[in-house]
Write a protein that holds these residues in place. Structure first.
Motif, PDB file in Angstrom:
ATOM      1  N   LYS A 223     -53.311 -14.906 -19.087  1.00  7.28           N
ATOM      2  CA  LYS A 223     -54.264 -14.813 -17.981  1.00  7.28           C
ATOM      3  C   LYS A 223     -55.084 -13.529 -18.075  1.00  7.28           C
ATOM      4  O   LYS A 223     -56.317 -13.559 -17.925  1.00  7.28           O
ATOM      5  N   GLU A 224     -54.415 -12.414 -18.339  1.00 12.59           N
ATOM      6  CA  GLU A 224     -55.137 -11.156 -18.444  1.00 12.59           C
ATOM      7  C   GLU A 224     -56.038 -11.128 -19.663  1.00 12.59           C
ATOM      8  O   GLU A 224     -57.148 -10.600 -19.612  1.00 12.59           O
ATOM      9  N   ALA A 225     -55.555 -11.669 -20.772  1.00 11.01           N
ATOM     10  CA  ALA A 225     -56.367 -11.692 -21.983  1.00 11.01           C
ATOM     11  C   ALA A 225     -57.683 -12.410 -21.734  1.00 11.01           C
ATOM     12  O   ALA A 225     -58.758 -11.940 -22.131  1.00 11.01           O
ATOM     13  N   ARG A 226     -57.601 -13.536 -21.059  1.00 11.72           N
ATOM     14  CA  ARG A 226     -58.808 -14.334 -20.821  1.00 11.72           C
ATOM     15  C   ARG A 226     -59.647 -13.776 -19.667  1.00 11.72           C
ATOM     16  O   ARG A 226     -60.862 -13.595 -19.794  1.00 11.72           O
ATOM     17  N   GLU A 227     -59.016 -13.527 -18.529  1.00 10.81           N
ATOM     18  CA  GLU A 227     -59.766 -13.205 -17.309  1.00 10.81           C
ATOM     19  C   GLU A 227     -60.115 -11.728 -17.192  1.00 10.81           C
ATOM     20  O   GLU A 227     -61.176 -11.373 -16.680  1.00 10.81           O
ATOM     21  N   ARG A 228     -59.227 -10.856 -17.641  1.00 13.03           N
ATOM     22  CA  ARG A 228     -59.458  -9.421 -17.486  1.00 13.03           C
ATOM     23  C   ARG A 228     -60.266  -8.844 -18.639  1.00 13.03           C
ATOM     24  O   ARG A 228     -61.126  -7.979 -18.440  1.00 13.03           O
ATOM     25  N   PHE A 229     -59.981  -9.333 -19.859  1.00 14.00           N
ATOM     26  CA  PHE A 229     -60.610  -8.745 -21.032  1.00 14.00           C
ATOM     27  C   PHE A 229     -61.599  -9.665 -21.733  1.00 14.00           C
ATOM     28  O   PHE A 229     -62.254  -9.260 -22.680  1.00 14.00           O
ATOM     29  N   GLY A 230     -61.703 -10.902 -21.290  1.00 11.61           N
ATOM     30  CA  GLY A 230     -62.721 -11.800 -21.819  1.00 11.61           C
ATOM     31  C   GLY A 230     -62.394 -12.467 -23.131  1.00 11.61           C
ATOM     32  O   GLY A 230     -63.298 -12.960 -23.821  1.00 11.61           O
ATOM     33  N   ALA A 231     -61.112 -12.519 -23.512  1.00 14.52           N
ATOM     34  CA  ALA A 231     -60.737 -13.203 -24.753  1.00 14.52           C
ATOM     35  C   ALA A 231     -61.123 -14.673 -24.675  1.00 14.52           C
ATOM     36  O   ALA A 231     -61.037 -15.301 -23.620  1.00 14.52           O
ATOM     37  N   ASP A 232     -61.558 -15.225 -25.799  1.00 13.51           N
ATOM     38  CA  ASP A 232     -61.997 -16.623 -25.849  1.00 13.51           C
ATOM     39  C   ASP A 232     -60.843 -17.591 -26.036  1.00 13.51           C
ATOM     40  O   ASP A 232     -60.941 -18.767 -25.672  1.00 13.51           O
ATOM     41  N   ASP A 233     -59.749 -17.091 -26.615  1.00 15.10           N
ATOM     42  CA  ASP A 233     -58.622 -17.973 -26.897  1.00 15.10           C
ATOM     43  C   ASP A 233     -57.342 -17.150 -26.855  1.00 15.10           C
ATOM     44  O   ASP A 233     -57.363 -15.911 -26.970  1.00 15.10           O
ATOM     45  N   PHE A 234     -56.238 -17.845 -26.680  1.00 18.00           N
ATOM     46  CA  PHE A 234     -54.925 -17.191 -26.629  1.00 18.00           C
ATOM     47  C   PHE A 234     -53.931 -18.065 -27.378  1.00 18.00           C
ATOM     48  O   PHE A 234     -53.897 -19.283 -27.186  1.00 18.00           O
ATOM     49  N   VAL A 235     -53.122 -17.443 -28.227  1.00 16.08           N
ATOM     50  CA  VAL A 235     -52.124 -18.171 -29.006  1.00 16.08           C
ATOM     51  C   VAL A 235     -50.757 -17.549 -28.767  1.00 16.08           C
ATOM     52  O   VAL A 235     -50.581 -16.329 -28.936  1.00 16.08           O
ATOM     53  N   LEU A 236     -49.815 -18.379 -28.373  1.00 18.22           N
ATOM     54  CA  LEU A 236     -48.438 -17.933 -28.258  1.00 18.22           C
ATOM     55  C   LEU A 236     -47.818 -18.042 -29.646  1.00 18.22           C
ATOM     56  O   LEU A 236     -47.634 -19.141 -30.183  1.00 18.22           O
ATOM     57  N   SER A 237     -47.510 -16.908 -30.234  1.00 23.85           N
ATOM     58  CA  SER A 237     -47.110 -16.898 -31.648  1.00 23.85           C
ATOM     59  C   SER A 237     -45.776 -17.589 -31.895  1.00 23.85           C
ATOM     60  O   SER A 237     -45.477 -17.971 -33.040  1.00 23.85           O
ATOM     61  N   THR A 238     -44.969 -17.767 -30.868  1.00 29.73           N
ATOM     62  CA  THR A 238     -43.691 -18.462 -31.027  1.00 29.73           C
ATOM     63  C   THR A 238     -43.839 -19.977 -30.951  1.00 29.73           C
ATOM     64  O   THR A 238     -42.874 -20.703 -31.179  1.00 29.73           O
ATOM     65  N   ASP A 239     -45.044 -20.450 -30.643  1.00 31.63           N
ATOM     66  CA  ASP A 239     -45.316 -21.887 -30.548  1.00 31.63           C
ATOM     67  C   ASP A 239     -45.937 -22.347 -31.868  1.00 31.63           C
ATOM     68  O   ASP A 239     -47.114 -22.084 -32.141  1.00 31.63           O
ATOM     69  N   LEU A 240     -45.151 -23.021 -32.692  1.00 30.14           N
ATOM     70  CA  LEU A 240     -45.618 -23.413 -34.019  1.00 30.14           C
ATOM     71  C   LEU A 240     -46.808 -24.354 -33.960  1.00 30.14           C
ATOM     72  O   LEU A 240     -47.681 -24.334 -34.837  1.00 30.14           O
ATOM     73  N   THR A 241     -46.864 -25.206 -32.920  1.00 30.51           N
ATOM     74  CA  THR A 241     -47.990 -26.131 -32.777  1.00 30.51           C
ATOM     75  C   THR A 241     -49.289 -25.373 -32.541  1.00 30.51           C
ATOM     76  O   THR A 241     -50.327 -25.669 -33.142  1.00 30.51           O
ATOM     77  N   GLN A 242     -49.240 -24.367 -31.670  1.00 26.19           N
ATOM     78  CA  GLN A 242     -50.429 -23.555 -31.412  1.00 26.19           C
ATOM     79  C   GLN A 242     -50.848 -22.785 -32.662  1.00 26.19           C
ATOM     80  O   GLN A 242     -52.044 -22.681 -32.966  1.00 26.19           O
ATOM     81  N   MET A 243     -49.887 -22.239 -33.371  1.00 25.77           N
ATOM     82  CA  MET A 243     -50.216 -21.486 -34.589  1.00 25.77           C
ATOM     83  C   MET A 243     -50.836 -22.402 -35.645  1.00 25.77           C
ATOM     84  O   MET A 243     -51.821 -22.038 -36.302  1.00 25.77           O
ATOM     85  N   GLN A 244     -50.289 -23.567 -35.802  1.00 24.75           N
ATOM     86  CA  GLN A 244     -50.807 -24.516 -36.790  1.00 24.75           C
ATOM     87  C   GLN A 244     -52.230 -24.942 -36.444  1.00 24.75           C
ATOM     88  O   GLN A 244     -53.072 -25.118 -37.330  1.00 24.75           O
ATOM     89  N   ALA A 245     -52.517 -25.082 -35.150  1.00 24.25           N
ATOM     90  CA  ALA A 245     -53.840 -25.528 -34.715  1.00 24.25           C
ATOM     91  C   ALA A 245     -54.923 -24.497 -35.036  1.00 24.25           C
ATOM     92  O   ALA A 245     -56.101 -24.847 -35.130  1.00 24.25           O
ATOM     93  N   ARG A 246     -54.530 -23.225 -35.193  1.00 25.02           N
ATOM     94  CA  ARG A 246     -55.523 -22.174 -35.492  1.00 25.02           C
ATOM     95  C   ARG A 246     -55.499 -21.780 -36.965  1.00 25.02           C
ATOM     96  O   ARG A 246     -56.113 -20.783 -37.363  1.00 25.02           O
TER      97      ARG A 246
END
Length: 365
Positions: A223-246
């Motif tokens: 939430k902070e990455a996106r809303e506070r600092f304006g990040a376009d995307d966020f990846v949870l590094s422990t989630d293999l599906t999210q990592m594979q998608a990027r």
């Protein structure tokens, strides 16, 4: 090697660790007289870096006790030497990690003095006169003018302090890759870890219009990455599906993760010819698998702080583009509590000590 020399006649109050317990206590010591190339600085603020923990607890095995930490220093000049041309009494200035270099090698001659093999640090270093250097957890500092930068009027002194280490550490590798130019092509940038360094990396990248992905082990950071600092995307590094998608989506990644880890999974996020910049110093060596490197023609580079010129340029840029470090201000009697929280990464996003006791609001620890 000596803690002081006969030229150390100025009595200074500060805060030091005396053994590997890392406990900080008040400490009175001596600083050198102001030399012809020196400026004397009344310290107002000093940022707290994770490196301070490594030194006060002797985690790298090189600490010379007692150690007075602190290399994110801002203050006001109270005295100048006869050869000083860059500064005058009353100037707002900062001192980062560098206390001395050889001044003669190719790196010193080409504004890369941070890579001089005789570099000495602001604390726990050996100055030219053979004395041990003491850092910014103190009320006053004497510094050679060649390792001091001006703080622009648009930057509050407390938020400028962490830029002298955290800021320059992420600024330099991004600048080296041409990412912080007015006409920079828009790139896809990954930021590993969103702590004191990582959140500034996001701010620098977004200030120049890049697509930024924060990669973290903490889902609460999204939430902070996106809303506070304006990040376009966020990846949870422990989630293999999210990592594979990027996979193969990023041009450049800056690694600020302080914990022990393998960079293999993160290299897979890079495009062919992508660059991973390492600015972190985990306790153990980083794992670097071969396959993600050779199958992607990827590059792993290291970077440490920046030169004085680069630091001054960064300060001007931060003032111009309003790139500020998010800080929590603490008082001198809260240093140990802040270090404990820092070790747990429980800070948003950098502690700054109110050395002069002039901040108008005492932070809660």
């Amino acid at each position: 090697m000596a803690q002081t020399t006969p030229n150390h006649t100025q009595t200074v109050s500060g805060w030091a660790a005396h053994d590997s317990s890392g406990k900080i206590t008040p400490y009175v010591f001596k600083r050198r007289e102001n030399g012809i190339e020196d400026v004397t600085i009344q310290i107002l603020y000093c940022g707290m870096c994770h490196t301070d923990i490594h030194f006060v607890k002797n985690e790298w095995g090189i600490t010379m006790y007692p150690v007075v930490p602190g290399h994110e220093i801002t203050g006001i000049i109270t005295k100048v030497g006869s050869n000083v041309t860059k500064f005058k009494i009353g100037d707002r200035v900062g001192v980062g990690c560098l206390a001395a270099t050889c001044l003669k090698c190719e790196y010193c001659q080409n504004s890369q003095e941070n890579y001089c093999d005789q570099v000495q640090l602001t604390y726990n270093g050996i100055f030219w006169d053979g004395s041990i250097t003491y850092g910014g957890y103190s009320q006053m500092l004497v510094a050679d003018q060649r390792y001091v930068v001006s703080i622009p009027d648009g930057l509050p002194m407390e938020v400028a302090a962490p830029l002298l280490c955290a800021g320059i550490t992420v600024y330099t590798p991004m600048k080296d890759e041409g990412l912080l130019e007015k006409d920079s092509a828009r790139k896809r940038i990954g930021v590993l870890g969103m702590g004191g360094l990582g959140h500034l990396a996001v701010k620098f990248a977004k200030a120049f219009g890049h697509h930024v992905t924060v990669v973290s082990t903490s889902p609460s950071k999204e939430k902070e990455a996106r809303e506070r600092f304006g990040a376009d995307d966020f990846v949870l590094s422990t989630d293999l599906t999210q990592m594979q998608a990027r996979k193969r989506t990023m041009d450049f990644i800056i690694n600020t993760i302080p914990a022990n880890h393998s960079v293999g999974p993160y290299l897979e996020l890079l495009k062919v010819n992508g660059i991973l910049s390492i600015v972190n110093v985990p306790e153990k060596p980083i794992e670097l698998p071969s396959f993600p490197l050779i199958f992607g023609k990827r590059v792993v580079k290291g970077s440490i702080i920046g030169s004085i010129k680069e630091t001054q340029d960064m300060m001007e840029l931060c003032a111009e583009r309003n790139i500020l470090c998010d800080i929590e201000v603490v008082q001198t009697d809260q240093i140990n509590q802040a270090l404990e929280r820092l070790e747990k990464n429980d800070v948003k996003y950098r502690f700054v000590i109110d050395i002069a006791g002039q901040h108008n609001q005492k932070s809660r620890i």
